[in-house]
Design a protein around this motif. Structure first.
Motif, PDB file in Angstrom:
ATOM      1  N   GLU A 106      47.616  45.364  55.078  1.00  0.00           N
ATOM      2  CA  GLU A 106      47.226  43.961  55.262  1.00  0.00           C
ATOM      3  C   GLU A 106      47.706  43.420  56.608  1.00  0.00           C
ATOM      4  N   GLN A 126      39.409  43.707  53.162  1.00  0.00           N
ATOM      5  CA  GLN A 126      40.353  42.894  52.401  1.00  0.00           C
ATOM      6  C   GLN A 126      40.084  43.017  50.900  1.00  0.00           C
ATOM      7  N   ALA A 127      38.814  42.974  50.524  1.00  0.00           N
ATOM      8  CA  ALA A 127      38.455  43.134  49.116  1.00  0.00           C
ATOM      9  C   ALA A 127      38.888  44.502  48.592  1.00  0.00           C
ATOM     10  N   TYR A 130      42.527  44.494  47.902  1.00  0.00           N
ATOM     11  CA  TYR A 130      42.774  43.844  46.608  1.00  0.00           C
ATOM     12  C   TYR A 130      42.522  44.829  45.462  1.00  0.00           C
ATOM     13  N   GLN A 144      44.207  38.042  38.252  1.00  0.00           N
ATOM     14  CA  GLN A 144      44.500  37.440  39.547  1.00  0.00           C
ATOM     15  C   GLN A 144      43.651  38.040  40.666  1.00  0.00           C
ATOM     16  N   LEU A 145      43.515  39.369  40.663  1.00  0.00           N
ATOM     17  CA  LEU A 145      42.940  40.037  41.826  1.00  0.00           C
ATOM     18  C   LEU A 145      41.439  40.292  41.744  1.00  0.00           C
ATOM     19  N   SER A 146      40.902  40.471  40.556  1.00  0.00           N
ATOM     20  CA  SER A 146      39.461  40.717  40.462  1.00  0.00           C
ATOM     21  C   SER A 146      38.643  39.556  41.036  1.00  0.00           C
ATOM     22  N   LYS A 148      39.590  37.611  43.412  1.00  0.00           N
ATOM     23  CA  LYS A 148      39.787  37.663  44.862  1.00  0.00           C
ATOM     24  C   LYS A 148      38.875  38.706  45.503  1.00  0.00           C
ATOM     25  N   GLU A 151      35.482  37.046  45.637  1.00  0.00           N
ATOM     26  CA  GLU A 151      35.433  35.977  46.637  1.00  0.00           C
ATOM     27  C   GLU A 151      35.304  36.545  48.048  1.00  0.00           C
ATOM     28  N   ALA A 152      36.088  37.573  48.339  1.00  0.00           N
ATOM     29  CA  ALA A 152      36.029  38.187  49.670  1.00  0.00           C
ATOM     30  C   ALA A 152      34.666  38.816  49.917  1.00  0.00           C
TER      31      ALA A 152
END
Length: 234
Positions: A106, A126-127, A130, A144-146, A148, A151-152
């Motif tokens: 990151e 970035q995705a 995640y 939390q991460l799915s 994200k 979204e990315a």
């Protein structure tokens, strides 16, 4: 060995006082010393040709040195991040070690972003990072991460809907999501098919621009074909 020696030679040349005084601060192409692009291309090829976690980490370090040679170029930081990411997927180390490695990925990605890298490609990576974090502890991290990941990818698609890596990572996210939550192999298949069509039409902006993923995609589609053939023979 010759590759590593040339990298160090380029790095040393770039850090001499004369080089510091004359080095332009505009574009990566202007800042890069002779031989840099050939060296970068060879290292990218090495990254794409291996699935060995140790080798991938070594190649990530080589990309970090390349970034010192051409500090205005976003691609070394991008591929440094990518190599660390893939090394994490291939590694058998524990979750804490993987998380620290993804922290490094990151950081490199953030540096590529500051250098004005392709925003769609950076969002896809970035995705993917995640997803790697999610895979360390799916039960604890999926809520939390799915989102994200999605979204990315949505942001990447808005910038460049023709980027095939968007659909590959999206399909992977669906594939590994439990069926009860709307995922699974059946839900992912149309998105993998969309990725295949996008790869067929895709042309990278430059020879060194991101173009990874098609081999992974074809391997997944082959699994679908094998499963269908097995089912038909029963």
């Amino acid at each position: 060995m010759k590759t590593s020696l040339l990298f160090f030679a380029l790095l040393a040349a770039s850090l001499t006082p004369a080089a510091a005084q004359t080095q332009p601060k505009t574009t990566a192409a202007q800042a890069a010393p002779a031989g840099y692009h050939d060296m970068l291309a060879a290292t990218i090829q090495d990254i794409m040709s291996t699935g060995d976690a140790v080798q991938l980490k070594e190649l990530a370090s080589k990309m970090e040195r390349a970034a010192a040679v051409a500090p205005q170029d976003w691609l070394p930081r991008y591929y440094q991040s990518y190599a660390l990411l893939i090394a994490t997927f291939q590694s058998k180390e524990d979750g804490d070690v993987k998380d620290k490695q993804l922290d490094q990925a990151e950081t490199a990605l953030q540096q590529a972003r500051k250098l004005g890298g392709d925003k769609s490609e950076l969002l896809v990576l970035q995705a993917y990072i995640y997803q790697a974090r999610l895979s360390i502890s799916p039960m604890m991290r999926s809520m939390q991460l799915s989102p994200k990941v999605n979204e990315a990818l949505a942001a990447a698609k808005e910038l460049n809907p023709g980027n095939p890596r968007i659909y590959l990572v999206q399909a992977n996210n669906l594939y590994f999501t439990p069926k009860m939550f709307g995922g699974g192999a059946e839900a992912a298949k149309p998105v993998y098919d969309e990725a295949k069509a996008r790869y067929a039409a895709f042309r990278p902006a430059t020879p060194l621009a991101p173009s990874w993923g098609e081999r992974q995609l074809m391997g997944r589609l082959k699994q679908y074909e094998t499963a269908a053939s097995t089912q038909a023979s029963k």
